[in-house]
Motif scaffolding. Structure first.
Motif, PDB file in Angstrom:
ATOM      1  N   PHE A 181      34.538  27.362  27.880  1.00 19.59           N
ATOM      2  CA  PHE A 181      34.282  27.365  26.435  1.00 19.59           C
ATOM      3  C   PHE A 181      35.505  27.732  25.631  1.00 19.59           C
ATOM      4  CE2 PHE A 181      32.433  31.016  28.625  1.00 19.59           C
ATOM      5  CZ  PHE A 181      33.287  32.018  28.201  1.00 19.59           C
ATOM      6  N   GLY A 182      36.645  27.933  26.296  1.00 21.26           N
ATOM      7  CA  GLY A 182      37.884  28.234  25.573  1.00 21.26           C
ATOM      8  C   GLY A 182      38.492  29.571  25.945  1.00 21.26           C
ATOM      9  N   TRP A 183      39.437  29.987  25.135  1.00 16.01           N
ATOM     10  CA  TRP A 183      40.219  31.212  25.339  1.00 16.01           C
ATOM     11  C   TRP A 183      39.315  32.427  25.173  1.00 16.01           C
ATOM     12  CZ3 TRP A 183      44.380  31.713  27.845  1.00 16.01           C
ATOM     13  CH2 TRP A 183      45.269  32.771  27.657  1.00 16.01           C
ATOM     14  N   THR A 184      39.344  33.350  26.116  1.00 14.92           N
ATOM     15  CA  THR A 184      38.394  34.456  26.113  1.00 14.92           C
ATOM     16  C   THR A 184      38.958  35.667  26.847  1.00 14.92           C
ATOM     17  OG1 THR A 184      36.100  35.056  26.638  1.00 14.92           O
ATOM     18  CG2 THR A 184      37.233  33.661  28.235  1.00 14.92           C
ATOM     19  N   PHE A 185      38.375  36.845  26.581  1.00 14.89           N
ATOM     20  CA  PHE A 185      38.623  38.037  27.391  1.00 14.89           C
ATOM     21  C   PHE A 185      37.367  38.885  27.384  1.00 14.89           C
ATOM     22  CE2 PHE A 185      39.841  39.756  23.222  1.00 14.89           C
ATOM     23  CZ  PHE A 185      39.406  41.064  23.263  1.00 14.89           C
ATOM     24  N   VAL A 186      37.305  39.847  28.305  1.00 19.37           N
ATOM     25  CA  VAL A 186      36.135  40.714  28.428  1.00 19.37           C
ATOM     26  C   VAL A 186      36.586  42.170  28.430  1.00 19.37           C
ATOM     27  CG1 VAL A 186      34.127  41.333  29.838  1.00 19.37           C
ATOM     28  CG2 VAL A 186      34.911  38.943  29.753  1.00 19.37           C
ATOM     29  N   ALA A 187      35.883  42.967  27.634  1.00 24.16           N
ATOM     30  CA  ALA A 187      36.112  44.415  27.581  1.00 24.16           C
ATOM     31  C   ALA A 187      34.800  45.095  27.990  1.00 24.16           C
ATOM     32  CB  ALA A 187      36.522  44.818  26.167  1.00 24.16           C
ATOM     33  N   ALA A 188      34.817  46.418  28.037  1.00 25.61           N
ATOM     34  CA  ALA A 188      33.600  47.166  28.377  1.00 25.61           C
ATOM     35  C   ALA A 188      33.490  48.390  27.486  1.00 25.61           C
ATOM     36  CB  ALA A 188      33.623  47.586  29.842  1.00 25.61           C
ATOM     37  N   ASP A 189      32.242  48.761  27.189  1.00 24.38           N
ATOM     38  CA  ASP A 189      32.018  49.992  26.439  1.00 24.38           C
ATOM     39  C   ASP A 189      32.057  51.175  27.413  1.00 24.38           C
ATOM     40  OD1 ASP A 189      29.492  50.320  27.676  1.00 24.38           O
ATOM     41  OD2 ASP A 189      28.355  49.861  25.865  1.00 24.38           O
ATOM     42  N   ASP A 247      29.866  52.861  28.832  1.00 22.16           N
ATOM     43  CA  ASP A 247      28.849  52.801  29.886  1.00 22.16           C
ATOM     44  C   ASP A 247      29.011  51.593  30.800  1.00 22.16           C
ATOM     45  OD1 ASP A 247      26.903  55.079  29.493  1.00 22.16           O
ATOM     46  OD2 ASP A 247      26.961  54.246  27.472  1.00 22.16           O
ATOM     47  N   GLY A 248      30.039  50.780  30.562  1.00 21.95           N
ATOM     48  CA  GLY A 248      30.264  49.607  31.393  1.00 21.95           C
ATOM     49  C   GLY A 248      29.588  48.342  30.896  1.00 21.95           C
ATOM     50  N   ASN A 249      28.917  48.392  29.735  1.00 19.88           N
ATOM     51  CA  ASN A 249      28.335  47.186  29.158  1.00 19.88           C
ATOM     52  C   ASN A 249      29.462  46.255  28.719  1.00 19.88           C
ATOM     53  OD1 ASN A 249      25.422  47.934  29.147  1.00 19.88           O
ATOM     54  ND2 ASN A 249      26.198  49.599  27.871  1.00 19.88           N
ATOM     55  N   LEU A 250      29.316  44.975  29.018  1.00 13.49           N
ATOM     56  CA  LEU A 250      30.390  44.017  28.788  1.00 13.49           C
ATOM     57  C   LEU A 250      30.386  43.461  27.371  1.00 13.49           C
ATOM     58  CD1 LEU A 250      30.208  42.087  32.167  1.00 13.49           C
ATOM     59  CD2 LEU A 250      31.692  44.021  31.550  1.00 13.49           C
ATOM     60  N   ILE A 251      31.590  43.277  26.839  1.00 12.18           N
ATOM     61  CA  ILE A 251      31.790  42.708  25.514  1.00 12.18           C
ATOM     62  C   ILE A 251      32.801  41.567  25.667  1.00 12.18           C
ATOM     63  CG2 ILE A 251      32.480  43.140  23.140  1.00 12.18           C
ATOM     64  CD1 ILE A 251      32.194  46.226  23.952  1.00 12.18           C
ATOM     65  N   ARG A 252      32.343  40.346  25.455  1.00  9.14           N
ATOM     66  CA  ARG A 252      33.224  39.184  25.560  1.00  9.14           C
ATOM     67  C   ARG A 252      33.688  38.784  24.165  1.00  9.14           C
ATOM     68  NH1 ARG A 252      34.493  35.448  29.169  1.00  9.14           N
ATOM     69  NH2 ARG A 252      32.908  36.211  30.621  1.00  9.14           N
ATOM     70  N   VAL A 253      34.954  38.415  24.059  1.00  6.02           N
ATOM     71  CA  VAL A 253      35.481  37.816  22.841  1.00  6.02           C
ATOM     72  C   VAL A 253      35.843  36.390  23.197  1.00  6.02           C
ATOM     73  CG1 VAL A 253      37.253  37.933  21.052  1.00  6.02           C
ATOM     74  CG2 VAL A 253      36.322  40.048  22.028  1.00  6.02           C
ATOM     75  N   ALA A 254      35.294  35.438  22.428  1.00  5.97           N
ATOM     76  CA  ALA A 254      35.446  34.017  22.748  1.00  5.97           C
ATOM     77  C   ALA A 254      35.482  33.224  21.453  1.00  5.97           C
ATOM     78  CB  ALA A 254      34.278  33.564  23.635  1.00  5.97           C
TER      79      ALA A 254
END
Length: 127
Positions: free
Chosen positions: A107-115, A117-124
């Motif tokens: 779907f394109g350029w992306t990265f993943v971070a975590a809060d 507690d380890g919950n994932l946050i994707r930026v896309a």
């Protein structure tokens, strides 16, 4: 008369106050509802993001098991690869835990971070 929110996405966290501060700062949003263990933010009309430290039927706090594999992501969609790179640099400079550095996916350029507690946050990119 208050209008009910038809969509609330709940993220389970170990400390609702700390997580609300994390998400509020990260996404530049302020809570629309606060209680000791449940805090909600309006993302757009009728759509909320909430953090909840949970409780059982006896009122005991139930923290999420941080050893569990996370099977969902919160996704922040931005308009361009340059905006995604800028957000990545900003979050990294703030000490946000980066799970996956920027890369090109289906779907394109992306990265993943975590809060915390380890919950994932994707930026896309925006679909």
């Amino acid at each position: 008369m208050a209008t009910p929110n038809p969509y609330t996405f709940i993220i389970y966290v170990s400390d609702a106050q700390a997580s609300a501060a994390f998400y509020g700062d990260l996404l530049d949003i302020t809570p629309v509802f606060e209680s000791p263990r449940f805090i909600a933010f309006e993302l757009s009309p009728g759509v909320q993001l909430a953090v909840w430290s949970g409780s059982d039927v006896f009122g005991e706090t139930v923290a999420p098991d941080t050893a569990l594999t996370r099977t969902s992501e919160l996704c922040l969609s931005l308009g361009s690869a340059d905006q995604i790179d800028a957000r990545f640099a900003d979050w990294r400079s703030r000490g946000v835990r980066i799970v996956t550095e920027p890369y090109d996916d289906v779907f394109g350029w992306t990265f993943v971070a975590a809060d915390p507690d380890g919950n994932l946050i994707r930026v896309a990119p925006v679909d």
